[in-house]
Design an enzyme around this catalytic site. Structure first.
Site, PDB file in Angstrom:
ATOM      1  NE  ARG A 145      -2.192   1.842   3.373  1.00 51.29           N
ATOM      2  CZ  ARG A 145      -2.149   1.501   4.669  1.00 51.29           C
ATOM      3  NH1 ARG A 145      -2.791   0.438   5.097  1.00 51.29           N
ATOM      4  NH2 ARG A 145      -1.453   2.224   5.523  1.00 51.29           N
ATOM      5  CD  GLU A 203       3.805   4.870   6.395  1.00 48.89           C
ATOM      6  OE1 GLU A 203       4.876   4.894   7.023  1.00 48.89           O
ATOM      7  OE2 GLU A 203       2.722   4.567   6.914  1.00 48.89           O
ATOM      8  CG  ASN A 245       2.234   1.134   4.614  1.00 51.25           C
ATOM      9  OD1 ASN A 245       2.635   1.343   5.740  1.00 51.25           O
ATOM     10  ND2 ASN A 245       1.565   2.054   3.923  1.00 51.25           N
ATOM     11  CB  SER A 277      -4.568  -2.913   8.047  1.00 45.24           C
ATOM     12  OG  SER A 277      -4.230  -1.593   8.414  1.00 45.24           O
ATOM     13  CE  LYS A 316       7.973   5.025   7.754  1.00 43.80           C
ATOM     14  NZ  LYS A 316       7.687   3.624   8.114  1.00 43.80           N
ATOM     15  CE  LYS A 318       7.047   9.748   7.726  1.00 42.80           C
ATOM     16  NZ  LYS A 318       6.486   9.125   6.504  1.00 42.80           N
ATOM     17  CD  GLU A 377       6.046   0.374   8.029  1.00 42.84           C
ATOM     18  OE1 GLU A 377       4.965   0.975   7.861  1.00 42.84           O
ATOM     19  OE2 GLU A 377       7.089   0.706   7.443  1.00 42.84           O
ATOM     20  N   GLY A 378       2.949   0.784  11.765  1.00 38.89           N
ATOM     21  CA  GLY A 378       1.865   0.606  12.728  1.00 38.89           C
ATOM     22  C   GLY A 378       1.302   1.880  13.308  1.00 38.89           C
ATOM     23  NE  ARG A 406      -4.349   5.433   6.833  1.00 39.98           N
ATOM     24  CZ  ARG A 406      -3.084   5.108   7.042  1.00 39.98           C
ATOM     25  NH1 ARG A 406      -2.752   4.466   8.131  1.00 39.98           N
ATOM     26  NH2 ARG A 406      -2.149   5.435   6.175  1.00 39.98           N
TER      27      ARG A 406
END
Length: 480
Positions: free
Chosen positions: A128, A144, A146, A151, A308, A366, A370-371, A454
């Site tokens: 993603r 970023e 992923n 998700s 990153k 950064k 992740e998360g 989002r």
């Protein structure tokens, strides 16, 4: 730093009675169609509550949405090639590996399986790429990329239907045509099924690697249900890393054996942050999976390619061209990059450090994580850099120019929150899902499969829904 503004798809504010009524309808629709999560504060496996969502779909320029969709296969291939370039990964990560234990542990697994001889050359990527619009012209800039546990493809596939229902409830039927379809769930699951068929062992199973406690259960289970519905012959088994350690073994063919069956595909919905490896058992389980013939989603080198430091290194002059040539594709990809800077102990790293200390509001700091909930903003950037100035630890971070997306007014609906919610300023982040399957020398499939949006309060720095910071949304496409 003033931000531009986009008009909501519906005139706001809504009259109070209408607002309360439509929120009640939307909540019921969400609960009855799986737009839900488990409650982190009062966890109960028998209870699902609504996932936070925005009441109205957020405006997004059609041209930029289409640009992101068209770029996804290019980015899939780029990351696939990066993952298979051992020298590039080694050079890019070498400084971070000295100070970041988590990334170093992942890297050590990669080195071990390479030295032993890689058993499974195929990798499955369910990727993603995330974007914010930049205020100057509302052009997309990449936040970023992923490569693990990307998700909300499942839940957000349902959201266009929810927003169409809300718009009809408000008498805005003419607005529905601006809602793009979203087939992320079927597309992501098709990738898992295609990898399963490439594995080619009848009666083998698909293994979902999950957390000890799964709050984002709907999004995960919908993948399982979709696979079962599409291919009744494929069994999906859910296990934690600790259970994998206890219940699996490698046979003489290097097959990962679980419950007496070979594992064809391992799909990680956990394993992306240090807390998910509380002991050596979890690391041993990850190494066992990586040694096996199962097709990994992601393989260890895909996960390393998603760090990153790699994102920052790809922004350097000549880096993109090394992987995708000097033609139009590299120019289109470079156009979505914002400023990305290394903090290594060299001349460039010192310049970046001084630049950020002098004007911290312009940057995001950064780590290799992740998360959600890991980045630093504003004064925290300056404080961290002053603290890390002479520490080797700073090499584990990158510096990114802050993206200032346009504002839009809207309502965020959260479980347990007072109704009606206040009308607030919001900003949105677009994610485009991609599927790729291939070896170092051959790509079997590469496609874009769907999207997510989002949305968060404009004054909130982070936007992860699972981390409790953002809300689910869907784009309302504007011809600008």
């Amino acid at each position: 730093m003033s931000q531009s503004r986009l008009a909501s798809c519906v005139p706001l504010p809504l009259e109070n009675k209408v607002l309360v009524e439509v929120i009640e309808k939307a909540k019921d629709w969400a609960l009855m169609h799986g737009v839900g999560m488990r409650d982190k504060k009062h966890f109960n496996k028998d209870v699902i509550q609504i996932a936070p969502f925005v009441l109205l779909p957020s405006p997004f320029p059609r041209t930029e949405f289409n640009k992101a969709i068209e770029l996804q296969p290019v980015l899939n291939e780029l990351m696939h090639k990066v993952a298979h370039d051992e020298r590039f990964l080694e050079q890019t990560l070498q400084n971070a590996l000295q100070v970041d234990e988590f990334t170093s542990n992942l890297y050590d697994i990669w080195v071990k399986v390479r030295n032993e001889g890689i058993t499974q050359s195929l990798s499955l990527g369910l990727f993603r790429s995330d974007y914010l619009m930049q205020r100057d012209g509302n052009k997309i800039k990449q936040v970023e990329f992923n490569t693990i546990a990307s998700s909300f493809g499942a839940i957000t596939s349902n959201l266009p239907s929810m927003f169409r229902y809300i718009l009809r409830s408000l008498g805005m039927v003419d607005k529905i045509k601006h809602m793009p379809e979203n087939r992320a769930l079927s597309g992501l699951c098709a990738g898992i099924i295609e990898a399963y068929d490439l594995f080619g062992v009848p009666g083998s199973v698909v293994l979902f690697v999950v957390e000890e406690v799964s709050y984002n259960i709907c999004d995960q289970r919908f993948h399982e249900f979709q696979i079962s519905e599409t291919r009744p012959d494929i069994q999906v088994i859910r296990k934690t890393l600790n259970e994998i350690y206890e219940e699996t073994e490698l046979n003489d063919k290097k097959q990962l054996i679980l419950e007496g069956k070979a594992v064809a595909v391992v799909y990680y919905r956990s394993g992306y942050e240090p807390a998910q490896y509380p002991s050596s058992r979890e690391w041993d389980a990850r190494l066992r999976v990586e040694r096996s013939s199962a097709i990994k989603c992601p393989s260890i080198h895909y996960q390393l390619a998603g760090t990153k430091k790699v994102q920052q290194a790809l922004a350097l002059p000549g880096a993109l061209e090394k992987f995708i040539g000097a033609g139009a594709s590299s120019g289109r990809v470079r156009d979505i990059f914002t400023g990305l800077y290394s903090l290594d102990f060299d001349e460039a790293g010192e310049r970046a450090l001084e630049m950020a200390i002098a004007d911290a509001e312009r940057f995001v700091l950064k780590p290799q994580r992740e998360g959600g909930g890991n980045n630093l903003y504003g004064d925290d950037v300056r404080d961290a850099l002053l603290r890390l100035r002479h520490s080797r630890e700073r090499a584990a971070y990158i510096l990114m120019e802050r993206i200032l997306p346009p504002l839009v007014s809207g309502y965020v609906v959260r479980p347990g929150a007072p109704v009606p919610p206040p009308l607030t300023d919001l900003v949105s982040e677009l994610g485009i899902f991609g599927v790729i399957i291939g070896t170092k020398d051959k790509i079997y499939c590469n496609r874009q499969v769907g999207h997510m949006l989002r949305t968060k309060l404009a004054d909130a720095n982070e936007g992860g829904v699972a981390a409790g910071l953002g809300a689910l949304d869907s784009p309302y496409l504007l011809d600008m």
